[in-house]
Design a protein around this motif. Structure first.
Motif, PDB file in Angstrom:
ATOM      1  N   PRO A   1       5.127   3.767   1.876  1.00 37.73           N
ATOM      2  CA  PRO A   1       4.468   2.486   1.669  1.00 37.73           C
ATOM      3  C   PRO A   1       4.615   1.526   2.847  1.00 37.73           C
ATOM      4  CG  PRO A   1       6.511   2.575   0.434  1.00 37.73           C
ATOM      5  CD  PRO A   1       6.345   3.911   1.071  1.00 37.73           C
ATOM      6  N   VAL A   2       3.687   0.547   2.871  1.00 39.06           N
ATOM      7  CA  VAL A   2       3.708  -0.517   3.862  1.00 39.06           C
ATOM      8  C   VAL A   2       3.268  -1.808   3.161  1.00 39.06           C
ATOM      9  CG1 VAL A   2       1.350  -0.098   4.670  1.00 39.06           C
ATOM     10  CG2 VAL A   2       2.984  -1.173   6.196  1.00 39.06           C
TER      11      VAL A   2
ATOM     12  N   VAL B   1       0.884  -1.162   0.000  1.00 42.77           N
ATOM     13  CA  VAL B   1       0.000   0.000   0.000  1.00 42.77           C
ATOM     14  C   VAL B   1       0.920   1.210   0.000  1.00 42.77           C
ATOM     15  CG1 VAL B   1      -1.719   1.327   1.279  1.00 42.77           C
ATOM     16  CG2 VAL B   1      -1.823  -1.174   1.281  1.00 42.77           C
ATOM     17  N   ARG B   2       0.740   2.093  -0.989  1.00 42.14           N
ATOM     18  CA  ARG B   2       1.591   3.268  -1.092  1.00 42.14           C
ATOM     19  C   ARG B   2       0.745   4.512  -1.295  1.00 42.14           C
ATOM     20  NH1 ARG B   2       1.615   4.996  -6.202  1.00 42.14           N
ATOM     21  NH2 ARG B   2       1.025   3.521  -7.815  1.00 42.14           N
ATOM     22  N   TYR B   3       1.324   5.645  -0.973  1.00 37.83           N
ATOM     23  CA  TYR B   3       0.671   6.926  -1.239  1.00 37.83           C
ATOM     24  C   TYR B   3       0.814   7.200  -2.722  1.00 37.83           C
ATOM     25  CZ  TYR B   3      -0.669  11.812  -0.833  1.00 37.83           C
ATOM     26  OH  TYR B   3      -1.310  13.004  -0.974  1.00 37.83           O
ATOM     27  N   MET B   4      -0.167   7.844  -3.322  1.00 38.90           N
ATOM     28  CA  MET B   4      -0.183   8.027  -4.774  1.00 38.90           C
ATOM     29  C   MET B   4       1.027   8.784  -5.310  1.00 38.90           C
ATOM     30  SD  MET B   4      -3.225  10.768  -5.172  1.00 38.90           S
ATOM     31  CE  MET B   4      -2.950  12.478  -4.764  1.00 38.90           C
ATOM     32  N   ASP B   5       1.619   9.666  -4.507  1.00 37.53           N
ATOM     33  CA  ASP B   5       2.764  10.454  -4.974  1.00 37.53           C
ATOM     34  C   ASP B   5       4.075  10.045  -4.336  1.00 37.53           C
ATOM     35  OD1 ASP B   5       1.197  12.000  -6.691  1.00 37.53           O
ATOM     36  OD2 ASP B   5       0.730  13.454  -5.133  1.00 37.53           O
ATOM     37  N   GLY B   6       4.162   8.863  -3.779  1.00 40.35           N
ATOM     38  CA  GLY B   6       5.403   8.410  -3.165  1.00 40.35           C
ATOM     39  C   GLY B   6       5.251   8.116  -1.694  1.00 40.35           C
TER      40      GLY B   6
ATOM     41  N   VAL C   1      -1.113  -1.103  -4.423  1.00 38.77           N
ATOM     42  CA  VAL C   1      -2.342  -0.338  -4.212  1.00 38.77           C
ATOM     43  C   VAL C   1      -1.975   1.097  -3.820  1.00 38.77           C
ATOM     44  CG1 VAL C   1      -4.487  -0.155  -2.903  1.00 38.77           C
ATOM     45  CG2 VAL C   1      -3.542  -2.405  -3.422  1.00 38.77           C
ATOM     46  N   ALA C   2      -2.408   2.062  -4.631  1.00 41.51           N
ATOM     47  CA  ALA C   2      -2.167   3.464  -4.325  1.00 41.51           C
ATOM     48  C   ALA C   2      -3.355   4.016  -3.556  1.00 41.51           C
ATOM     49  CB  ALA C   2      -1.972   4.254  -5.618  1.00 41.51           C
TER      50      ALA C   2
END
Length: 142
Positions: free
Chosen positions: A83-84, A39-44, A134-135
């Motif tokens: 991310p995690v 799971v990551r943030y859409m911008d990094g 997954v963003a």
């Protein structure tokens, strides 16, 4: 007032514990697989408030019922950053052939929803699946 709080706490404990026990009993003699990824943030990368949690739920969304059926779930407590990585176990015996499966992702802090999946994440389940990315994005403000 304390009696009401005690009853609500007991009720919440039962609501959370009973499904976990049932899943354990059902999965004990079954074929368990997993879906994993990041799971990551859409911008990094993004730092999360202290005490945040990431919840990833695998659901069957193909039924005629208005509610989706949860097949597996992982809650990552005390997530500090995105991310995690996640890993959600599911019972292959519970899959319906031809069903549509989706990952629901939520990032919360103190019960408040901070981020959610930026789009629908449909997955094809055939045994163990890995490498799902997954963003998540902040909630849209009206």
């Amino acid at each position: 007032m304390w009696k009401l709080a005690s009853l609500l706490s007991l009720g919440a404990l039962v609501v959370m514990t009973v499904p976990a026990i049932l899943l354990t009993l059902v999965w004990s003699g079954s074929d368990v697989n997993a879906i994993s990824g990041t799971v990551r943030y859409m911008d990094g990368e993004v730092e999360l408030p202290l005490g945040s949690c990431v919840e990833v739920v695998l659901v069957d969304v193909s039924g005629d019922e208005p509610l989706a059926v949860a097949l597996g779930r992982q809650v990552i407590d005390d997530a500090n950053t995105l991310p995690v990585d996640f890993r959600v176990s599911y019972n292959r015996d519970q899959l319906t052939p031809g069903a549509t499966h989706e990952l629901w992702v939520a990032v919360r802090h103190d019960g408040e929803l901070l981020y959610t999946a930026a789009s629908d994440y449909f997955v094809e389940l055939d045994g163990t699946v890995s490498g799902i990315d997954v963003a998540v994005a902040p909630l849209a403000t009206p």
